[in-house]
Write an enzyme that holds these catalytic residues in place. Structure first.
Site, PDB file in Angstrom:
ATOM      1  N   HIS A 123       0.844  -1.187   0.000  1.00 39.36           N
ATOM      2  CA  HIS A 123       0.000   0.000   0.000  1.00 39.36           C
ATOM      3  C   HIS A 123       0.882   1.241   0.000  1.00 39.36           C
ATOM      4  CE1 HIS A 123      -3.436  -2.551   1.886  1.00 39.36           C
ATOM      5  NE2 HIS A 123      -3.223  -2.826   0.614  1.00 39.36           N
TER       6      HIS A 123
HETATM    7  C1  LIG Z   1      -0.510  -7.053  -4.911  1.00 39.57           C
HETATM    8  C2  LIG Z   1      -1.382  -5.941  -4.373  1.00 39.57           C
HETATM    9  C3  LIG Z   1      -2.468  -6.232  -3.581  1.00 39.57           C
HETATM   10  C4  LIG Z   1      -3.283  -5.221  -3.090  1.00 39.57           C
HETATM   11  N1  LIG Z   1      -4.379  -5.546  -2.335  1.00 39.57           N
HETATM   12  C5  LIG Z   1      -5.206  -4.564  -1.909  1.00 39.57           C
HETATM   13  C6  LIG Z   1      -6.404  -4.886  -1.181  1.00 39.57           C
HETATM   14  O1  LIG Z   1      -6.716  -6.046  -0.904  1.00 39.57           O
HETATM   15  N2  LIG Z   1      -7.197  -3.860  -0.768  1.00 39.57           N
HETATM   16  C7  LIG Z   1      -6.877  -2.555  -1.046  1.00 39.57           C
HETATM   17  O2  LIG Z   1      -7.633  -1.656  -0.654  1.00 39.57           O
HETATM   18  N3  LIG Z   1      -5.761  -2.237  -1.723  1.00 39.57           N
HETATM   19  C8  LIG Z   1      -4.933  -3.200  -2.184  1.00 39.57           C
HETATM   20  N4  LIG Z   1      -3.790  -2.884  -2.869  1.00 39.57           N
HETATM   21  C9  LIG Z   1      -3.465  -1.470  -3.058  1.00 39.57           C
HETATM   22  C10 LIG Z   1      -4.302  -0.875  -4.176  1.00 39.57           C
HETATM   23  O3  LIG Z   1      -4.225  -1.706  -5.311  1.00 39.57           O
HETATM   24  C11 LIG Z   1      -3.750   0.510  -4.494  1.00 39.57           C
HETATM   25  O4  LIG Z   1      -3.660   1.285  -3.303  1.00 39.57           O
HETATM   26  C12 LIG Z   1      -4.695   1.204  -5.458  1.00 39.57           C
HETATM   27  O5  LIG Z   1      -4.757   0.469  -6.652  1.00 39.57           O
HETATM   28  C13 LIG Z   1      -4.193   2.584  -5.729  1.00 39.57           C
HETATM   29  O6  LIG Z   1      -5.054   3.153  -6.700  1.00 39.57           O
HETATM   30  P1  LIG Z   1      -4.550   4.311  -7.588  1.00 39.57           P
HETATM   31  O7  LIG Z   1      -5.714   4.697  -8.436  1.00 39.57           O
HETATM   32  O8  LIG Z   1      -3.926   5.329  -6.704  1.00 39.57           O
HETATM   33  O9  LIG Z   1      -3.338   3.737  -8.459  1.00 39.57           O
HETATM   34  P2  LIG Z   1      -3.329   2.567  -9.549  1.00 39.57           P
HETATM   35  O10 LIG Z   1      -4.440   1.602  -9.334  1.00 39.57           O
HETATM   36  O11 LIG Z   1      -1.921   2.066  -9.552  1.00 39.57           O
HETATM   37  O12 LIG Z   1      -3.647   3.355 -10.897  1.00 39.57           O
HETATM   38  C14 LIG Z   1      -2.668   4.125 -11.542  1.00 39.57           C
HETATM   39  C15 LIG Z   1      -2.997   4.086 -13.006  1.00 39.57           C
HETATM   40  O13 LIG Z   1      -2.230   5.078 -13.689  1.00 39.57           O
HETATM   41  C16 LIG Z   1      -1.792   4.493 -14.896  1.00 39.57           C
HETATM   42  N5  LIG Z   1      -0.620   5.261 -15.325  1.00 39.57           N
HETATM   43  C17 LIG Z   1       0.619   5.264 -14.808  1.00 39.57           C
HETATM   44  N6  LIG Z   1       1.411   6.105 -15.474  1.00 39.57           N
HETATM   45  C18 LIG Z   1       0.661   6.652 -16.438  1.00 39.57           C
HETATM   46  C19 LIG Z   1       0.911   7.618 -17.461  1.00 39.57           C
HETATM   47  N7  LIG Z   1       2.106   8.180 -17.598  1.00 39.57           N
HETATM   48  N8  LIG Z   1      -0.109   7.947 -18.271  1.00 39.57           N
HETATM   49  C20 LIG Z   1      -1.326   7.381 -18.134  1.00 39.57           C
HETATM   50  N9  LIG Z   1      -1.626   6.475 -17.171  1.00 39.57           N
HETATM   51  C21 LIG Z   1      -0.643   6.128 -16.344  1.00 39.57           C
HETATM   52  C22 LIG Z   1      -1.491   3.060 -14.550  1.00 39.57           C
HETATM   53  O14 LIG Z   1      -1.491   2.249 -15.704  1.00 39.57           O
HETATM   54  C23 LIG Z   1      -2.672   2.738 -13.623  1.00 39.57           C
HETATM   55  O15 LIG Z   1      -3.807   2.270 -14.318  1.00 39.57           O
HETATM   56  C24 LIG Z   1      -2.982  -3.880  -3.385  1.00 39.57           C
HETATM   57  C25 LIG Z   1      -1.872  -3.578  -4.196  1.00 39.57           C
HETATM   58  C26 LIG Z   1      -1.092  -4.590  -4.686  1.00 39.57           C
HETATM   59  C27 LIG Z   1       0.075  -4.234  -5.587  1.00 39.57           C
END
Ligand SMILES: Cc1cc2nc3c(=O)[nH]c(=O)nc-3n(C[C@H](O)[C@H](O)[C@H](O)COP(=O)(O)OP(=O)(O)OC[C@H]3O[C@@H](n4cnc5c(N)ncnc54)[C@H](O)[C@@H]3O)c2cc1C
Length: 158
Positions: free
Chosen positions: A85
């Site tokens: 996380h």
């Molecule tokens: C193995 C694992 C298990 C997890 N399990 C849980 C769980 O059980 N419960 C929970 O609440 N959380 C869990 N998490 C954490 C959760 O997945 C993240 O906190 C959450 O996905 C964060 O969301 P976000 O939208 O901030 O980022 P992300 O979901 O990482 O989204 C970022 C997006 O930006 C895109 N991106 C990156 N760079 C660019 C660019 N230059 N141009 C355009 N797009 C771009 C990426 O492709 C991605 O789609 C887990 C994480 C992992 C890795």
């Protein structure tokens, strides 16, 4: 059965993201560089909660139990699974000098940019971030619909 615990990491001045001065992607754009390491607090917290989990296991009076006393490594390592996380990097706040977005997740510098991700968390907590990411996205979308679209521009004056 398994008992596990999750700690949290405080916001430290020496933990940050920046653009890597050496490594670039296939478009020659600098890669993101993460500077992070454990502080004493995280190591002590992990030991404390592990010991508490052991006490809970013992109090359940099982036929047998084992405390996994594996300590956090001396240095942070992205390879072992550790709930993963990782949050922050473009944090929300009330002061443009110390934050990237305002309370509506609107960029202080570029008002038509809204950032809806875990990168806006100014502080990580011990538990799952995705619910809060979703809730903040609704919160921000509501501000866009109810305030920004009616009067485009900064939603918070600082
Ligand atoms: C193995 C694992 C298990 C997890 N399990 C849980 C769980 O059980 N419960 C929970 O609440 N959380 C869990 N998490 C954490 C959760 O997945 C993240 O906190 C959450 O996905 C964060 O969301 P976000 O939208 O901030 O980022 P992300 O979901 O990482 O989204 C970022 C997006 O930006 C895109 N991106 C990156 N760079 C660019 C660019 N230059 N141009 C355009 N797009 C771009 C990426 O492709 C991605 O789609 C887990 C994480 C992992 C890795």
């Amino acid at each position: 059965m398994n008992i596990s615990s999750s700690g949290s990491v405080m916001s430290y001045r020496d933990s940050y993201l920046d653009l890597d001065p050496n490594y670039t992607d296939s478009n020659d754009q600098p890669l993101l560089r993460m500077t992070f390491n454990w502080h004493d607090n995280e190591i002590k917290m992990a030991q404390f909660t592990t010991n508490k989990a052991g006490e809970i296991a013992k109090a359940m009076n099982p036929e047998s139990y084992k405390v996994n006393a594996k300590k956090l490594g001396a240095r942070y390592d992205t390879r072992p699974y550790q709930t993963t996380h990782n949050t922050g990097g473009a944090i929300m706040g009330s002061d443009p000098k110390t934050s990237v977005v305002n309370r509506h997740l609107q960029s202080w510098g570029v008002p038509n940019v809204f950032v809806m991700q875990a990168c806006v968390f100014p502080q990580n907590f011990g538990y799952n971030p995705t619910g809060l990411v979703g809730a903040l996205a609704y919160w921000s979308a509501n501000a866009i619909r109810e305030q920004y679209l009616k009067k485009p521009g900064p939603l918070v004056q600082a």
